[in-house]
Design a protein around this motif. Structure first.
Motif, PDB file in Angstrom:
ATOM      1  N   ALA A   1       8.721  20.982   7.305  1.00  0.00           N
ATOM      2  CA  ALA A   1       7.737  20.008   7.802  1.00  0.00           C
ATOM      3  C   ALA A   1       7.014  19.442   6.597  1.00  0.00           C
ATOM      4  O   ALA A   1       6.359  20.194   5.844  1.00  0.00           O
ATOM      5  N   MET A   2       7.148  18.148   6.384  1.00  0.00           N
ATOM      6  CA  MET A   2       6.645  17.534   5.157  1.00  0.00           C
ATOM      7  C   MET A   2       5.775  16.311   5.441  1.00  0.00           C
ATOM      8  O   MET A   2       5.996  15.579   6.415  1.00  0.00           O
ATOM      9  N   LEU A   3       4.814  16.087   4.570  1.00  0.00           N
ATOM     10  CA  LEU A   3       4.038  14.850   4.525  1.00  0.00           C
ATOM     11  C   LEU A   3       4.379  14.168   3.203  1.00  0.00           C
ATOM     12  O   LEU A   3       4.097  14.708   2.123  1.00  0.00           O
ATOM     13  N   ASN A   4       5.029  12.961   3.280  1.00  0.00           N
ATOM     14  CA  ASN A   4       5.533  12.278   2.091  1.00  0.00           C
ATOM     15  C   ASN A   4       4.707  11.031   1.802  1.00  0.00           C
ATOM     16  O   ASN A   4       4.368  10.261   2.715  1.00  0.00           O
ATOM     17  N   VAL A   5       4.416  10.816   0.521  1.00  0.00           N
ATOM     18  CA  VAL A   5       3.685   9.628   0.073  1.00  0.00           C
ATOM     19  C   VAL A   5       4.513   8.950  -1.013  1.00  0.00           C
ATOM     20  O   VAL A   5       4.887   9.601  -2.008  1.00  0.00           O
ATOM     21  N   ASN A   6       4.793   7.627  -0.825  1.00  0.00           N
ATOM     22  CA  ASN A   6       5.545   6.846  -1.802  1.00  0.00           C
ATOM     23  C   ASN A   6       4.749   5.613  -2.190  1.00  0.00           C
ATOM     24  O   ASN A   6       4.148   4.940  -1.328  1.00  0.00           O
TER      25      ASN A   6
ATOM     26  N   LYS B   1       0.836  -1.192   0.000  1.00  0.00           N
ATOM     27  CA  LYS B   1       0.000   0.000   0.000  1.00  0.00           C
ATOM     28  C   LYS B   1       0.878   1.253   0.000  1.00  0.00           C
ATOM     29  O   LYS B   1       2.075   1.187   0.291  1.00  0.00           O
ATOM     30  N   PRO B   2       0.295   2.410  -0.350  1.00  0.00           N
ATOM     31  CA  PRO B   2       1.087   3.654  -0.299  1.00  0.00           C
ATOM     32  C   PRO B   2       1.645   3.873   1.105  1.00  0.00           C
ATOM     33  O   PRO B   2       0.956   3.672   2.110  1.00  0.00           O
ATOM     34  N   GLN B   3       2.894   4.288   1.154  1.00  0.00           N
ATOM     35  CA  GLN B   3       3.572   4.513   2.427  1.00  0.00           C
ATOM     36  C   GLN B   3       3.612   6.018   2.704  1.00  0.00           C
ATOM     37  O   GLN B   3       4.138   6.796   1.901  1.00  0.00           O
ATOM     38  N   VAL B   4       3.043   6.399   3.816  1.00  0.00           N
ATOM     39  CA  VAL B   4       2.933   7.809   4.178  1.00  0.00           C
ATOM     40  C   VAL B   4       3.802   8.071   5.401  1.00  0.00           C
ATOM     41  O   VAL B   4       3.690   7.363   6.411  1.00  0.00           O
ATOM     42  N   THR B   5       4.658   9.070   5.293  1.00  0.00           N
ATOM     43  CA  THR B   5       5.525   9.431   6.414  1.00  0.00           C
ATOM     44  C   THR B   5       5.494  10.936   6.615  1.00  0.00           C
ATOM     45  O   THR B   5       5.311  11.709   5.658  1.00  0.00           O
TER      46      THR B   5
END
Length: 423
Positions: free
Chosen positions: A105-110, A73-77
């Protein structure tokens, strides 16, 4: 003369009663619980830490499959960094590089777009691992059952030996009392009585040894089954039957099949490592050097990564070669095991056939011995037979019964071995 006839008649009745006791086999075990083979098998399964270990490993493998599914699933960090690099009297980091200060400050989706086949391959590996654990657990259970059955049969044989020796001692003890009386009446010589007394003492010693051996065998049975209760019990006769011959199909060969499936899965994994990889990523948040209009430094980004293996020094072929060697090793073990299993089963079946052929001869010997006792008992009533001859007839009968029991015990152990290898 009348006194001698009375003694002989009493002796005949007592000896005949003893023979009836032996034939009927109704030795009563006072205040002893009767436990059968199923009880010890179930207790061994419940208390075995090895079986629990395999079960827990299977549960752990199930969790591993959930983890793999989660990675698909998409990984959100979320990330956050801050930096302040002061310059004091002209000394400090180059502001061109550090900007002096920074806040992020970041919200990352891979997300990996081409990961479905890889995930399925990993899940298949987990299923193979789970099947291997299930097989190992079942094999451990078979080994445990075989050990318990063998030890139960051994302990039951010891119990029967104790019963047999008790019957012999009881018979000789009664005879000793009568012979003592007859010796005092000068009907038998003192030397004959002493010879008989030595025989009685030898049998009493044999009884003690048999009781000690049974206690040891019974303690070993409890130890294997994980039972701490040391209360003496009576063991029921084990009921074992030969299973239908399974032929070449065997539970034991499944481990080689699992090894082959594992190699196939590993080969697929190697192939997938050389497939193109495509992933996308996105982030959004705040990133600023806090120098110019920091309140406007909110934003987002979207990107992708793509990679494909072009050359790695022929590592793919080398890994294929390793799997081929492993497959050849598995094939060699399978062929060797199949031959061994076939030889083992044929040998056991031959021994079972030869053992079964003995029962007819032993039963015939028992029939003849019992017939001789009946004839001798009639002769004793008329005073035409020596008591020692009657004792010999009884001993021959007891020996034949003991041989029957020992042969039956050997047969039970052969059946246990056959059923084990016939899985």
């Amino acid at each position: 003369m009348e006194k001698f006839k009375t003694i002989k008649i009493n002796m005949i009745y007592k000896l005949f009663a003893t023979v009836l006791l032996i034939v009927s086999g109704t030795m009563v075990r006072a205040q002893e619980a009767v436990k059968n083979l199923d009880y010890y098998l179930s207790q061994a399964r419940l208390s075995s830490p090895v079986l629990k270990d395999f079960e827990n490993q299977r549960k752990s493998a199930g969790i591993d499959s959930l983890i793999i599914r989660a990675t698909a699933k998409p990984q959100v960090t979320g990330t956050g960094t801050g930096l302040y690099a002061p310059i004091i009297h002209g000394y400090g980091y180059d502001e061109v590089i550090t900007n002096g200060q920074a806040l992020e400050a970041m919200l990352n989706v891979n997300y990996d777009l081409l990961n479905k086949k890889r995930i399925n391959n990993q899940l298949e590996g987990i299923r193979i691992q789970s099947d291997s654990l299930r097989y190992a657990g079942q094999l451990s259970l078979f080994d445990l059952n075989k050990s318990i059955i063998d030890q139960y049969v051994t302990a039951f044989a010891g119990q029967q030996q104790v019963d047999f020796n008790r019957e012999v001692v009881a018979l000789l003890d009664r005879e000793e009392k009568l012979l003592k009386t007859l010796t005092r009446s000068n009907i038998y010589k003192q030397s004959e009585y002493l010879t008989f007394l030595v025989t009685l003492q030898q049998q009493q010693l044999s009884l003690k040894q048999a009781e000690l051996q049974f206690k040891n065998d019974y303690a070993t049975l409890n130890y294997l089954a994980g039972i701490t209760d040391t209360t003496q019990v009576s063991l029921a006769a084990p009921k074992l039957q030969s299973e239908v011959f399974s032929g070449d199909k065997s539970f034991f060969t499944k481990r080689f099949e699992l090894d082959s499936i594992k190699n196939i899965n590993l080969r697929k994994g190697i192939d997938l490592n050389y497939k193109p990889k495509l992933g996308i990523h996105a982030n959004g948040g705040y990133s600023s050097s806090l120098v110019l209009q920091p309140y406007k430094n909110f934003g987002a980004s979207l990107g992708f990564t793509f990679s494909v293996q072009i050359y790695d020094g022929h590592q793919r072929k080398m890994q294929y070669d390793k799997l081929a060697i492993s497959s050849n090793t598995v094939a060699g073990y399978r062929e060797f095991f199949t031959r061994q299993r076939t030889q083992q089963i044929n040998l056991i079946r031959q021994q079972l056939s030869q053992t079964d052929a003995l029962f007819g001869k032993i039963n015939e010997q028992i029939r003849l011995s019992k017939g001789l006792i009946d004839v001798d008992s009639k002769l004793l009533h008329t005073g035409d037979l020596k008591v020692s001859d009657f004792i010999i007839a009884i001993n021959n009968y007891l020996s034949a019964q003991n041989l029957l029991r020992q042969t039956n015990i050997n047969r039970l152990k052969l059946i246990n071995q056959f059923n084990y290898w016939n899985r």
